[in-house]
Design a protein around this motif. Structure first.
Motif, PDB file in Angstrom:
ATOM      1  N   LYS A 170     -36.232  -1.746  -1.980  1.00 11.20           N
ATOM      2  CA  LYS A 170     -35.828  -2.675  -3.057  1.00 11.20           C
ATOM      3  C   LYS A 170     -34.547  -2.210  -3.707  1.00 11.20           C
ATOM      4  CE  LYS A 170     -37.614  -4.973  -7.141  1.00 11.20           C
ATOM      5  NZ  LYS A 170     -38.689  -5.072  -8.112  1.00 11.20           N
ATOM      6  N   LYS A 171     -34.470  -0.936  -3.914  1.00 11.56           N
ATOM      7  CA  LYS A 171     -33.223  -0.413  -4.527  1.00 11.56           C
ATOM      8  C   LYS A 171     -32.039  -0.636  -3.576  1.00 11.56           C
ATOM      9  CE  LYS A 171     -35.281   3.203  -7.380  1.00 11.56           C
ATOM     10  NZ  LYS A 171     -35.428   4.626  -7.621  1.00 11.56           N
ATOM     11  N   GLU A 172     -32.312  -0.367  -2.318  1.00  9.79           N
ATOM     12  CA  GLU A 172     -31.229  -0.591  -1.353  1.00  9.79           C
ATOM     13  C   GLU A 172     -30.852  -2.075  -1.324  1.00  9.79           C
ATOM     14  OE1 GLU A 172     -29.468   1.502   0.483  1.00  9.79           O
ATOM     15  OE2 GLU A 172     -30.561   3.313  -0.318  1.00  9.79           O
ATOM     16  N   ASP A 222     -40.003   0.578  -2.750  1.00 11.34           N
ATOM     17  CA  ASP A 222     -39.116   0.770  -3.926  1.00 11.34           C
ATOM     18  C   ASP A 222     -37.722   1.199  -3.452  1.00 11.34           C
ATOM     19  OD1 ASP A 222     -41.125   0.097  -5.728  1.00 11.34           O
ATOM     20  OD2 ASP A 222     -41.789   2.194  -6.046  1.00 11.34           O
ATOM     21  N   ASP A 254     -31.287  -4.147  -3.764  1.00 13.73           N
ATOM     22  CA  ASP A 254     -30.566  -4.465  -4.999  1.00 13.73           C
ATOM     23  C   ASP A 254     -29.107  -3.995  -4.887  1.00 13.73           C
ATOM     24  OD1 ASP A 254     -32.751  -5.681  -6.211  1.00 13.73           O
ATOM     25  OD2 ASP A 254     -33.476  -3.814  -7.172  1.00 13.73           O
ATOM     26  N   LYS A 255     -28.902  -2.855  -4.326  1.00 13.79           N
ATOM     27  CA  LYS A 255     -27.510  -2.354  -4.165  1.00 13.79           C
ATOM     28  C   LYS A 255     -26.745  -3.280  -3.225  1.00 13.79           C
ATOM     29  CE  LYS A 255     -28.407   2.561  -4.827  1.00 13.79           C
ATOM     30  NZ  LYS A 255     -28.407   3.876  -4.229  1.00 13.79           N
TER      31      LYS A 255
END
Length: 282
Positions: A272-274, A269, A276-277
């Motif tokens: 994934k956030k990284e 997660d 997405d960023k």
């Protein structure tokens, strides 16, 4: 010997006395008294008298005179008396045989007979006295024979009585022995009855023990079966325990894997956030 006043009476007495000494009777042995000689066996003494009621006394003997009485051998002083008769006294000697004689008392104031009449009277009286004496001796012999037979019967009866007494005594002893045996048998019977009761009680106890043993065997068999079931259940329990232990380990491993997976999910997660960023930044 006796002395008499009249010559004919003296002759009669001497003849009778001679017969008494030389015509013996078998004696019956009983007790008597008198001055003793060498033999102490008593003999019968009888003095016939006329008149018949004349009194006979033995002056040197305490016991009263009785016909056919027993006297020990010896010399005895005799007195013969009767009312209205002259008293005669004299001596007799009892030796080794029975003694029998006769005394005729002379009446007081009796008329004096002539010598011829006196001799004839003496002879006739002598013959009469001889016949009487012979009859009396025969009677005494018969009585002695009967008495001897009775004595033999008495002896036999005494022997029978002694034998009977011995038999009775023996029977009494046997009866006492039998009574003792009965008592001992009764006591033994009581002991046997008690022993029988004890045996019956022991048999009942043994029967009860046998039933209890059977019940115990059944209980042991049931217990053995239950023990086998318990052993099987224990084995199954052990298997279950082992399976549970394995399941627990697997659960722990699964929890660790979940934790690791959760951590990896968190990292993903974050990645994934990284990502997405980073995508947004591009």
């Amino acid at each position: 010997m006796l002395t008499f006043a009249q010559k004919n009476q003296w002759v009669i007495f001497r003849i009778i006395l001679f017969l008494a000494f030389f015509w013996p009777i078998n004696p019956l042995l009983l007790a008597g008294e008198g001055t003793g000689t060498a033999s102490k066996t008593p003999h019968h003494f009888t003095l016939l008298v006329e008149p018949s009621g004349a009194k006979v006394e033995i002056l040197n003997l305490k016991a009263p005179y009785q016909p056919n009485m027993l006297l020990k051998p010896g010399r005895y002083q005799i007195s013969v008396s009767a009312p209205d008769h002259e008293t005669e006294k004299g001596f007799i000697d009892v030796t080794d045989q029975d003694w029998i004689g006769k005394v005729v008392l002379r009446p007081i104031n009796a008329p004096t007979a002539r010598k011829e009449d006196l001799d004839e009277t003496s002879t006739a009286r002598l013959e009469e006295e001889w016949k009487k004496l012979k009859q009396e001796r025969e009677t005494l012999e018969k009585a002695r024979l009967v008495l001897s037979q009775e004595q033999e019967r008495l002896d036999l009866a005494k022997k029978d009585l002694d034998t009977t007494r011995q038999v009775v005594e023996k029977t009494k002893q046997e009866q006492e022995t039998l009574e003792k045996a009965r008592l001992a048998l009764s006591q033994e019977q009581e002991k046997l009855d008690l022993a029988k009761k004890d045996l019956d009680t022991a048999r009942e106890a043994l029967e009860t023990t046998k039933l209890e043993r059977n019940a115990l065997e059944k209980a042991r068999f049931s217990l053995s079966q239950e023990q086998e079931k318990l052993d099987l259940d224990k084995k199954e329990l052990d298997k279950a325990k082992k399976a549970l232990e394995t399941t627990k380990l697997e659960r722990d491993n699964l929890e660790k894997a979940r934790l690791t997976l959760s951590q990896e999910q968190e990292k993903l997660d974050l990645d994934k956030k990284e990502l997405d960023k980073a995508k947004k930044a591009l």
